[in-house]
Design an enzyme around this catalytic site. Structure first.
Site, mmCIF file in Angstrom:
data_model
loop_
_atom_site.group_PDB
_atom_site.id
_atom_site.type_symbol
_atom_site.label_atom_id
_atom_site.label_comp_id
_atom_site.label_asym_id
_atom_site.label_seq_id
_atom_site.Cartn_x
_atom_site.Cartn_y
_atom_site.Cartn_z
ATOM 1 N N ASP A 1 35.646 46.274 35.791
ATOM 2 C CA ASP A 1 35.222 44.854 35.745
ATOM 3 C C ASP A 1 34.403 44.749 34.488
ATOM 4 O O ASP A 1 33.473 45.425 34.021
ATOM 5 C CB ASP A 1 34.246 44.596 37.009
ATOM 6 N N ARG B 1 40.432 44.786 36.575
ATOM 7 C CA ARG B 1 40.105 44.330 37.824
ATOM 8 C C ARG B 1 39.441 42.903 37.688
ATOM 9 O O ARG B 1 40.087 42.105 37.430
ATOM 10 C CB ARG B 1 39.151 45.338 38.666
ATOM 11 N N ARG C 1 42.386 34.309 43.299
ATOM 12 C CA ARG C 1 41.070 34.539 43.449
ATOM 13 C C ARG C 1 40.416 34.199 42.121
ATOM 14 O O ARG C 1 39.611 34.889 41.453
ATOM 15 C CB ARG C 1 40.871 36.090 43.276
ATOM 16 N N LYS D 1 37.422 33.816 44.574
ATOM 17 C CA LYS D 1 37.561 34.183 45.957
ATOM 18 C C LYS D 1 35.872 34.246 46.492
ATOM 19 O O LYS D 1 35.155 34.816 45.809
ATOM 20 C CB LYS D 1 37.962 35.567 46.283
#
Ligand SMILES: *[C@@H]1O[C@H](CO)[C@@H](O)[C@H](O)[C@H]1NC(C)=O
Ligand SMILES: *[C@@H]1O[C@H](CO)[C@@H](O)[C@H](O)[C@H]1NC(C)=O
Length: 383
Positions: free
Chosen positions: A174, A196, A256, A259
């Protein structure tokens, strides 16, 4: 003689003002107003990745200036182990995204061997009172993300590019993680080629966050949706987080984006004047079983297949004059309508939670100005 003296004097002045100019540009607005980062600490220029990590993780207030690329690829070696090929990967070897076994995610999925860069999955744990700023477009962190966690607070990340976190793999890393924090301002940051999440918060409360003028570039050769667009772009599921998401450019994604959810008091977001462009899946995804709540005004959705995936129960989307008036008691202005071009429909007229946004102040422009303004200003190298 006189002439050359004044020239020297002028160039000395120019140098002095350049030195003085090294620092955070502008001030945080929105929920993270008041974030000061490293404040007036003397700027430091990390000479290599080791020194960068040391400045970010020590307990001093710091202004950390990145004027080059910090390349973490290979710095912690590579790992080869069992991962999997999720059912979403319908195009293996041709633009699909396989997975590392993060969070036991590979249970029940066909196993394959994965080889990835170790630095990408272990972010740098940034401590409190730091400003991390790039000079021009030179400040790049390659192969490693930043994590603000366990009470670290008052941090500004401005004008840097975080890239190449094992983009071929889900769970590859991330770019920016926020979990258990307060007062975080992310401004003019670009993220690209991330395995990710480009940005993620949760589950522990991170309180006040502003993400502004940033570029979430989802263009990738390894797409969970098999179409060169990144699916796992932005996930905000903290408990009690208040996020201002303003003037960002979110493009070439497929889901997303963002999200929003979270249990307990969940995450509330004021999404204002963002440009969502070329999304083959969904932009907002607000889980109806969780506590995320959104006010969206003055955004542009262009070539976005599904601006909102369910969750209309927790979406207030400014769309017409009658509904827009309901903002005034909280925001001090009538909300500004969102604009949809070559996109699906946006719905949501929930007003019961508007009071949670009272006092949050962000700059605001009419939606028809947003695409040009955001393209010109969002991302790295533009301040
Ligand atoms: C951060 O700075 C504030 C204000 O100077 C100070 O009170 C606080 O102790 C600092 N936090 C840490 C963890 O150093
Ligand atoms: C995506 O990235 C590739 C590789 O850098 C580049 O050639 C292509 O133009 C980019 N596409 C978009 C839509 O930005």
């Amino acid at each position: 003689m006189h002439f050359s003296h004044s020239l020297i004097f002028a160039s000395l002045l120019a140098c002095a003002s350049q030195v003085a100019a090294v620092g955070v540009v502008g001030k945080a607005f929105g929920f993270a107003v008041g974030t000061t980062g490293g404040g007036s600490a003397t700027p430091v220029y990390p000479k290599d990745i080791k020194e960068l990590v040391s400045y970010l993780t020590d307990s001093s207030a710091r202004v950390i200036v990145l004027n080059k690329e910090y390349n973490f690829l290979g710095s912690e070696g590579k790992v080869t182990e069992k991962g999997c090929r999720p059912s979403s990967n319908t195009c293996p070897g041709k633009g699909g995204q396989d997975a590392i076994n993060g969070a036991n995610w590979c249970n029940g999925q066909p196993s394959i061997s994965v080889t990835y860069d170790k630095a990408g999955i272990s972010p740098i744990n940034v401590k409190s009172n730091k400003s991390i700023i790039g000079l021009g477009s030179s400040g790049v962190i390659r192969g490693k993300g930043l994590r603000i966690a366990n009470g670290a607070q008052n941090i500004i990340i401005q004008n840097i590019h975080i890239t190449e976190l094992n983009p071929q793999y889900i769970w590859g890393g991330d770019a920016i993680t926020i979990v258990g924090s307060d007062l975080i301002w992310i401004d003019h940051v670009k993220t690209s080629l991330i395995g990710r999440q480009h940005m993620v918060s949760g589950y522990a409360a991170s309180n006040r966050i502003t993400i502004s003028n940033s570029e979430i570039d989802g263009n990738t050769s390894w797409s969970a949706s098999c179409d060169n667009r990144h699916y796992w772009a932005l996930l905000f599921i903290g408990q009690g987080d208040r996020i201002t998401f303003a003037q960002n450019y979110v493009h070439h994604t497929s889901g997303r984006s963002p999200k929003i959810g979270g249990s307990g008091s969940g995450t509330i977001m004021h999404a204002v004047n963002n440009y969502f462009y070329d999304n083959s899946g969904h932009a907002f995804d607000i889980a109806e079983t969780e506590s995320g709540r959104v006010v969206a005004e003055g955004n542009v959705f262009e070539k976005v297949k599904t601006p909102l995936l369910g969750g209309a129960k927790f979406m207030y989307a400014a769309l017409d004059a009658t509904v827009n008036k309901l903002c005034k008691p909280q925001f001090g202005h009538n909300c500004v309508s969102n604009l949809l071009k070559s996109s699906g429909t946006l719905t949501g007229s929930a007003t019961s939670y508007l009071g949670l946004f009272k006092g949050e102040v962000s700059p605001l422009m009419a939606a028809d100005k947003v695409a040009a303004s955001v393209k010109a200003n969002a991302g790295v190298g533009k301040i």
